[in-house]
Write a protein that holds these residues in place. Structure first.
Motif, PDB file in Angstrom:
ATOM      1  N   ALA A  23       0.833  -1.198   0.000  1.00 27.45           N
ATOM      2  CA  ALA A  23       0.000   0.000   0.000  1.00 27.45           C
ATOM      3  C   ALA A  23       0.875   1.259   0.000  1.00 27.45           C
ATOM      4  O   ALA A  23       1.944   1.288   0.594  1.00 27.45           O
ATOM      5  CB  ALA A  23      -0.906  -0.015   1.235  1.00 27.45           C
ATOM      6  N   THR A  24       0.406   2.295  -0.695  1.00 27.42           N
ATOM      7  CA  THR A  24       1.172   3.531  -0.766  1.00 27.42           C
ATOM      8  C   THR A  24       1.332   4.142   0.612  1.00 27.42           C
ATOM      9  O   THR A  24       0.550   3.907   1.520  1.00 27.42           O
ATOM     10  CB  THR A  24       0.470   4.530  -1.691  1.00 27.42           C
ATOM     11  OG1 THR A  24      -0.853   4.760  -1.203  1.00 27.42           O
ATOM     12  CG2 THR A  24       0.420   4.007  -3.114  1.00 27.42           C
ATOM     13  N   THR A 255      -4.249  -6.146   9.672  1.00 25.48           N
ATOM     14  CA  THR A 255      -4.179  -5.417   8.415  1.00 25.48           C
ATOM     15  C   THR A 255      -5.481  -4.658   8.185  1.00 25.48           C
ATOM     16  O   THR A 255      -6.433  -4.765   8.961  1.00 25.48           O
ATOM     17  CB  THR A 255      -3.931  -6.367   7.231  1.00 25.48           C
ATOM     18  OG1 THR A 255      -5.168  -6.975   6.834  1.00 25.48           O
ATOM     19  CG2 THR A 255      -2.918  -7.450   7.586  1.00 25.48           C
ATOM     20  N   ARG A 256      -5.544  -3.924   7.087  1.00 29.77           N
ATOM     21  CA  ARG A 256      -6.776  -3.213   6.737  1.00 29.77           C
ATOM     22  C   ARG A 256      -7.804  -4.120   6.074  1.00 29.77           C
ATOM     23  O   ARG A 256      -8.913  -3.684   5.791  1.00 29.77           O
ATOM     24  CB  ARG A 256      -6.443  -2.045   5.803  1.00 29.77           C
ATOM     25  CG  ARG A 256      -5.527  -0.979   6.407  1.00 29.77           C
ATOM     26  CD  ARG A 256      -6.117  -0.355   7.654  1.00 29.77           C
ATOM     27  NE  ARG A 256      -5.274   0.688   8.196  1.00 29.77           N
ATOM     28  CZ  ARG A 256      -5.356   1.985   7.875  1.00 29.77           C
ATOM     29  NH1 ARG A 256      -6.238   2.387   6.987  1.00 29.77           N
ATOM     30  NH2 ARG A 256      -4.541   2.861   8.421  1.00 29.77           N
ATOM     31  N   ASN A 257      -7.436  -5.359   5.811  1.00 30.86           N
ATOM     32  CA  ASN A 257      -8.345  -6.314   5.160  1.00 30.86           C
ATOM     33  C   ASN A 257      -8.540  -7.575   5.979  1.00 30.86           C
ATOM     34  O   ASN A 257      -8.814  -8.641   5.434  1.00 30.86           O
ATOM     35  CB  ASN A 257      -7.817  -6.693   3.772  1.00 30.86           C
ATOM     36  CG  ASN A 257      -8.012  -5.624   2.724  1.00 30.86           C
ATOM     37  OD1 ASN A 257      -7.353  -5.652   1.690  1.00 30.86           O
ATOM     38  ND2 ASN A 257      -8.893  -4.657   2.950  1.00 30.86           N
ATOM     39  N   GLY A 258      -8.379  -7.462   7.291  1.00 32.67           N
ATOM     40  CA  GLY A 258      -8.611  -8.601   8.153  1.00 32.67           C
ATOM     41  C   GLY A 258      -7.457  -8.850   9.100  1.00 32.67           C
ATOM     42  O   GLY A 258      -6.352  -8.339   8.913  1.00 32.67           O
ATOM     43  N   TYR A 275      -0.046  -4.034   4.524  1.00 28.28           N
ATOM     44  CA  TYR A 275      -0.431  -4.403   3.165  1.00 28.28           C
ATOM     45  C   TYR A 275      -1.917  -4.721   3.174  1.00 28.28           C
ATOM     46  O   TYR A 275      -2.516  -5.006   4.215  1.00 28.28           O
ATOM     47  CB  TYR A 275       0.379  -5.614   2.672  1.00 28.28           C
ATOM     48  CG  TYR A 275       0.505  -6.702   3.706  1.00 28.28           C
ATOM     49  CD1 TYR A 275      -0.496  -7.655   3.884  1.00 28.28           C
ATOM     50  CD2 TYR A 275       1.619  -6.765   4.547  1.00 28.28           C
ATOM     51  CE1 TYR A 275      -0.392  -8.642   4.855  1.00 28.28           C
ATOM     52  CE2 TYR A 275       1.731  -7.743   5.526  1.00 28.28           C
ATOM     53  CZ  TYR A 275       0.725  -8.681   5.673  1.00 28.28           C
ATOM     54  OH  TYR A 275       0.826  -9.636   6.641  1.00 28.28           O
ATOM     55  N   ARG A 276      -2.502  -4.679   2.003  1.00 22.88           N
ATOM     56  CA  ARG A 276      -3.881  -5.105   1.813  1.00 22.88           C
ATOM     57  C   ARG A 276      -3.904  -6.330   0.898  1.00 22.88           C
ATOM     58  O   ARG A 276      -2.884  -6.712   0.328  1.00 22.88           O
ATOM     59  CB  ARG A 276      -4.718  -3.981   1.204  1.00 22.88           C
ATOM     60  CG  ARG A 276      -4.876  -2.755   2.097  1.00 22.88           C
ATOM     61  CD  ARG A 276      -5.985  -1.869   1.597  1.00 22.88           C
ATOM     62  NE  ARG A 276      -6.069  -0.610   2.339  1.00 22.88           N
ATOM     63  CZ  ARG A 276      -7.179   0.104   2.441  1.00 22.88           C
ATOM     64  NH1 ARG A 276      -8.288  -0.307   1.860  1.00 22.88           N
ATOM     65  NH2 ARG A 276      -7.180   1.234   3.118  1.00 22.88           N
ATOM     66  N   ALA A 277      -5.102  -6.924   0.743  1.00 24.85           N
ATOM     67  CA  ALA A 277      -5.215  -8.106  -0.109  1.00 24.85           C
ATOM     68  C   ALA A 277      -4.786  -7.801  -1.539  1.00 24.85           C
ATOM     69  O   ALA A 277      -4.174  -8.638  -2.202  1.00 24.85           O
ATOM     70  CB  ALA A 277      -6.651  -8.631  -0.066  1.00 24.85           C
ATOM     71  N   TRP A 310     -12.250 -10.714   6.859  1.00 25.20           N
ATOM     72  CA  TRP A 310     -11.111 -11.392   6.234  1.00 25.20           C
ATOM     73  C   TRP A 310     -11.259 -11.440   4.716  1.00 25.20           C
ATOM     74  O   TRP A 310     -12.218 -12.009   4.191  1.00 25.20           O
ATOM     75  CB  TRP A 310     -10.980 -12.798   6.798  1.00 25.20           C
ATOM     76  CG  TRP A 310      -9.780 -13.536   6.304  1.00 25.20           C
ATOM     77  CD1 TRP A 310      -9.761 -14.606   5.455  1.00 25.20           C
ATOM     78  CD2 TRP A 310      -8.421 -13.256   6.619  1.00 25.20           C
ATOM     79  NE1 TRP A 310      -8.474 -14.999   5.228  1.00 25.20           N
ATOM     80  CE2 TRP A 310      -7.623 -14.191   5.932  1.00 25.20           C
ATOM     81  CE3 TRP A 310      -7.794 -12.295   7.428  1.00 25.20           C
ATOM     82  CZ2 TRP A 310      -6.241 -14.204   6.025  1.00 25.20           C
ATOM     83  CZ3 TRP A 310      -6.416 -12.299   7.520  1.00 25.20           C
ATOM     84  CH2 TRP A 310      -5.657 -13.242   6.827  1.00 25.20           C
ATOM     85  N   LYS A 311     -10.297 -10.876   3.989  1.00 23.19           N
ATOM     86  CA  LYS A 311     -10.383 -10.759   2.534  1.00 23.19           C
ATOM     87  C   LYS A 311      -9.204 -11.408   1.801  1.00 23.19           C
ATOM     88  O   LYS A 311      -9.058 -11.238   0.594  1.00 23.19           O
ATOM     89  CB  LYS A 311     -10.483  -9.288   2.131  1.00 23.19           C
ATOM     90  CG  LYS A 311     -11.729  -8.586   2.674  1.00 23.19           C
ATOM     91  CD  LYS A 311     -11.806  -7.149   2.204  1.00 23.19           C
ATOM     92  CE  LYS A 311     -13.015  -6.450   2.815  1.00 23.19           C
ATOM     93  NZ  LYS A 311     -14.293  -7.036   2.404  1.00 23.19           N
TER      94      LYS A 311
END
Length: 507
Positions: A23-24, A255-258, A275-277, A310-311
């Motif tokens: 992620a940026t 994380t931001r995705n789980g 990080y994201r998915a 969770w993604k």
């Protein structure tokens, strides 16, 4: 994207947007202490930075701080605006942590601590650090305060960060004392554990001592230290383990995705979360968890909190948390999704993922050991417990009062227990499934297969009883047991009192 920043009212240039494989991240202008006098008797030096992060900010914003030589301690405090927002709109939430002069690259070589949004200030020095942070020398170079704009209101997120450097002799860093990998235990036996717990080292309110006491009171044999995005608690259990309590070390990688539990990793292991998915980085860190001797366990996969769902998929999972704390509809969804994965594993002949349950206890009145995973292991050790969880030789119970024995037999005296496969001579060979229960008054027993629930029996009022059912491999590819309380909402199943991993039937 734009961001404003000032120190002592003076404008400071923005460093720009750094774009990497994950992620940026936005890097703000550097805070300099170049004019600070050094030496053991130098006065404290403080800088305050103010700015506003807009909506759409990157997940992580770094504030570089040039740290001169001779610093004994770096202390940071922060505040941010929480203006009211319309109903249905997310307000401001800003997390914080710090990386030292080794940098902020993924992998965390420079990681020195993270508190998320749990506290408004922290310090780091050689001999001590705020819980959530790693003690060690404050070496000269560019440190980075990491800001995590979790959610940003439409008007933006105004923040103020104050950095104080204290000079003087650095002191020495104590050698960390980590829990042993083995406790006395009872040899090959069923061991009870809670692998998702939070202390004052992240957003919990209990001390490690209070958690250890609560674990013993709940009848647990093992626990796993799982703070959000930090390993600082790994060395906080000195004197708290014993012949009766094994303490594993890990992390809740948030994380931001789980969220995912790194369960039973080597002490001192840091697992990055930035990080994201969509960044395709999770597989790399899942492998890192396993290289450190741990298990990858997606936590509360259907939780409704922001960033909790969770993604990443379950391809890297060693187990999955289907029951998190007091039983809720979120757990019912996670249980159904896991059951679907069992059907897929049977259909494709691929490995299956075991279920487990944990309390996710943070503070009173959260109950440590509600629920608990009961694992069949050769001994009470890290290696044996994680092997038992990975293999699915386990069941989940709401308390130590509930005990289960579950298995299937058929053919020529063959038998298989929880997490095992019963191979008989043919698809139509009769198989007897047997469940023994204690400690579940007023509950019903359910046998669940790849078709769904095919058998239900009411347990005696005492809560102790035995239930048997006859089937064949062609009728049921697997059987697992659920023990449920009476339903409180018409049309919905009752809450779980216990749940087993399956026994697979093969003809």
């Amino acid at each position: 994207m734009s961001a404003s920043q000032s120190a002592h009212g003076r404008p400071m240039a923005r460093r720009g947007l750094l774009v990497g494989t994950a992620a940026t991240a936005l890097t703000l202008g550097t805070v300099s202490f170049a004019d600070a006098a050094t030496g053991d008797d130098a006065p404290d030096r403080t800088r305050t930075v103010r700015g506003t992060l807009p909506t759409g900010s990157p997940d992580y914003v770094y504030l570089p701080v040039e740290v001169p030589r001779g610093v004994r301690e770096i202390a940071v405090s922060y505040t941010y605006g929480k203006a009211p927002v319309p109903a249905g709109t997310q307000g401001n939430a800003l997390d914080i942590g710090i990386f030292d002069e080794r940098g902020t690259e993924l992998g965390g070589h420079g990681f020195r601590g993270w508190s998320g949004g749990a506290r408004s200030s922290f310090f780091v020095r050689a001999d001590e650090a705020t819980p959530g942070y790693i003690a060690g020398p404050v070496r000269a170079g560019t440190w980075n305060i990491a800001l995590g704009p979790y959610t940003v209101a439409p008007e933006g997120l105004p923040y103020e960060v104050t950095i104080t450097l204290r000079f003087g002799p650095t002191g020495s860093t104590p050698e960390p004392v980590y829990p042993p990998e083995r406790a006395k235990g009872r040899g090959r036996a069923w061991y009870r554990g809670d692998c998702h717990l939070h202390s004052v080292h992240s957003d919990g309110k209990r001390t490690p001592a209070e958690i250890a006491a609560a674990a013993r009171a709940a009848g647990l044999d093992f626990i796993n230290s799982s703070e959000h995005n930090t390993y600082s608690a790994h060395s906080a259990w000195d004197g708290l383990w014993g012949d009766d309590l094994l303490v594993l070390t890990g992390e809740e990688v948030t994380t931001r995705n789980g969220h995912v539990i790194a369960l039973g990793t080597d002490p001192g292991t840091f697992v990055d979360w930035r990080y994201r998915a969509r960044d395709n980085r999770f597989g790399h860190y899942a492998k890192a968890v396993r290289r450190a001797g741990g298990l990858v366990v997606p936590a509360h996969p259907h939780a409704t909190c922001i960033g909790c769902h969770w993604k990443f998929g379950f391809g890297e999972a060693d187990a999955v948390e289907v029951w998190n704390g007091a039983y809720t509809p979120e757990d019912e969804i996670a249980l159904a999704e896991w059951d679907n994965s069992l059907v897929a594993a049977v259909r494709t002949s691929k490995p299956w993922v075991a279920a487990m349950g944990n309390s996710d206890a943070h503070r009173e009145p959260d109950k440590v050991g509600l629920p608990q995973t009961v694992v069949l292991a050769d001994e009470l050790s890290r290696e044996a417990i994680t092997a038992g969880i990975r293999a699915g030789h386990s069941y989940i119970a709401e308390s130590s009062a509930v005990t289960l024995s579950f298995g299937a037999s058929g053919g020529r005296g063959l038998h298989a227990g929880i997490g095992e496969r019963l191979r008989v001579d043919g698809d139509d060979t009769p198989v007897t499934v047997r469940l023994e229960v204690t400690g579940a008054p007023g509950c019903t027993a359910h046998f669940v297969t790849d078709q769904g629930t095919l058998f239900t029996a009411t347990l005696p009022q005492s809560g102790t009883g035995t239930v048997q059912w006859r089937t064949t491999p062609v009728y049921a590819a697997y059987v697992r047991a659920e023990v449920r309380h009476p339903a409180t909402v018409p049309g919905l199943p009752g809450a779980l009192a216990a749940l087993t991993n399956p026994v697979f039937l093969e003809g």
